[in-house]
Enzyme design. Structure first.
Site, PDB file in Angstrom:
ATOM      1  CG  HIS A   1     -18.447  -4.730  -9.572  1.00 48.18           C
ATOM      2  ND1 HIS A   1     -19.015  -3.665  -9.431  1.00 48.18           N
ATOM      3  CD2 HIS A   1     -19.173  -5.714  -9.645  1.00 48.18           C
ATOM      4  CE1 HIS A   1     -20.258  -3.879  -9.436  1.00 48.18           C
ATOM      5  NE2 HIS A   1     -20.313  -5.084  -9.735  1.00 48.18           N
TER       6      HIS A   1
HETATM    7  P1  TYD Z   1     -21.107   0.187  -6.435  1.00 47.10           P
HETATM    8  O1  TYD Z   1     -20.715  -1.503  -5.975  1.00 47.10           O
HETATM    9  O2  TYD Z   1     -19.883   0.936  -6.312  1.00 47.10           O
HETATM   10  O3  TYD Z   1     -21.963   0.142  -7.560  1.00 47.10           O
HETATM   11  P2  TYD Z   1     -21.793   0.019  -9.118  1.00 47.10           P
HETATM   12  O4  TYD Z   1     -22.566  -1.190  -9.505  1.00 47.10           O
HETATM   13  O5  TYD Z   1     -21.608   1.068 -10.144  1.00 47.10           O
HETATM   14  O6  TYD Z   1     -20.279  -0.657  -9.220  1.00 47.10           O
HETATM   15  O7  TYD Z   1     -22.105   0.370  -5.104  1.00 47.10           O
HETATM   16  C1  TYD Z   1     -22.391   1.810  -4.661  1.00 47.10           C
HETATM   17  C2  TYD Z   1     -22.356   1.787  -3.274  1.00 47.10           C
HETATM   18  O8  TYD Z   1     -23.628   1.047  -2.838  1.00 47.10           O
HETATM   19  C3  TYD Z   1     -21.566   0.673  -2.476  1.00 47.10           C
HETATM   20  O9  TYD Z   1     -20.871   1.612  -1.421  1.00 47.10           O
HETATM   21  C4  TYD Z   1     -22.139  -0.241  -1.927  1.00 47.10           C
HETATM   22  C5  TYD Z   1     -23.417   0.109  -1.707  1.00 47.10           C
HETATM   23  N1  TYD Z   1     -24.447  -0.967  -2.130  1.00 47.10           N
HETATM   24  C6  TYD Z   1     -25.168  -1.504  -1.236  1.00 47.10           C
HETATM   25  O10 TYD Z   1     -24.892  -1.152  -0.039  1.00 47.10           O
HETATM   26  N2  TYD Z   1     -26.246  -2.250  -1.407  1.00 47.10           N
HETATM   27  C7  TYD Z   1     -26.348  -2.820  -2.614  1.00 47.10           C
HETATM   28  O11 TYD Z   1     -27.117  -3.843  -2.705  1.00 47.10           O
HETATM   29  C8  TYD Z   1     -25.470  -2.314  -3.776  1.00 47.10           C
HETATM   30  C9  TYD Z   1     -25.700  -2.747  -5.234  1.00 47.10           C
HETATM   31  C10 TYD Z   1     -24.579  -1.466  -3.401  1.00 47.10           C
END
Ligand code: TYD
Length: 139
Positions: free
Chosen positions: A54
């Protein structure tokens, strides 16, 4: 240099070392150029997994391998670079409009994120083509 808005770079954190061990500090305005609004960390990461995939429109962050190691592949729509995080006294600073993948997590790794914004899904690019279109306008 990857990061058209703010170049991605490794920073040395302030460290205090004595006979009792080592202590590292991340202080806004001193070690990092933004105010920390949120912290999150990742752990229990299965072998071979990659995370990230992302980009962010506004968010700035520092990423620290508090334990273990992993690599962060960054892409600003023009160039790519890979940063290895394998020490708790170093962090990777990243500004907005950088796509990232986190790969090669060593067993037992704990990754810490200190970021400039509250969680807001509308700040995310989850689609690489959409990210590329906007990032390339920054030329
Ligand atoms: P995700 O964005 O997929 O993690 P990565 O950094 O590996 O791309 O996040 C995983 C899940 O956690 C997603 O459902 C969103 C949630 N999330 C929150 O609710 N709050 C947060 O601060 C973060 C970082 C993630």
């Amino acid at each position: 240099m990857v990061g058209r808005i703010e170049p991605c770079r490794i920073v040395d954190l302030t460290e205090f070392k004595d006979a009792r061990g080592r202590l590292s500090v991340v202080e806004s305005g001193k070690d990092i150029p933004f105010d920390i609004k949120r912290a999150y960390y990742m752990y229990d990461i299965p072998d071979g997994v990659s995370r990230g995939a992302h980009g962010h429109r506004r968010l700035r962050q520092i990423i620290i391998a508090v334990a273990g190691s992993f690599e962060v592949v960054v892409d600003d729509g023009f160039d790519q670079a890979t940063f290895v995080l394998d020490r708790p006294d170093k962090g990777l600073l990243m500004g907005p409009m950088v796509w990232r993948d986190m790969i090669n997590y060593a067993p037992g790794t704990v990754g810490l994120w200190l970021v400039s914004e509250p969680y807001d899904e509308s700040d995310y690019y989850r689609d690489y083509q959409e990210f590329l279109r906007d990032a390339r306008e920054l030329r």
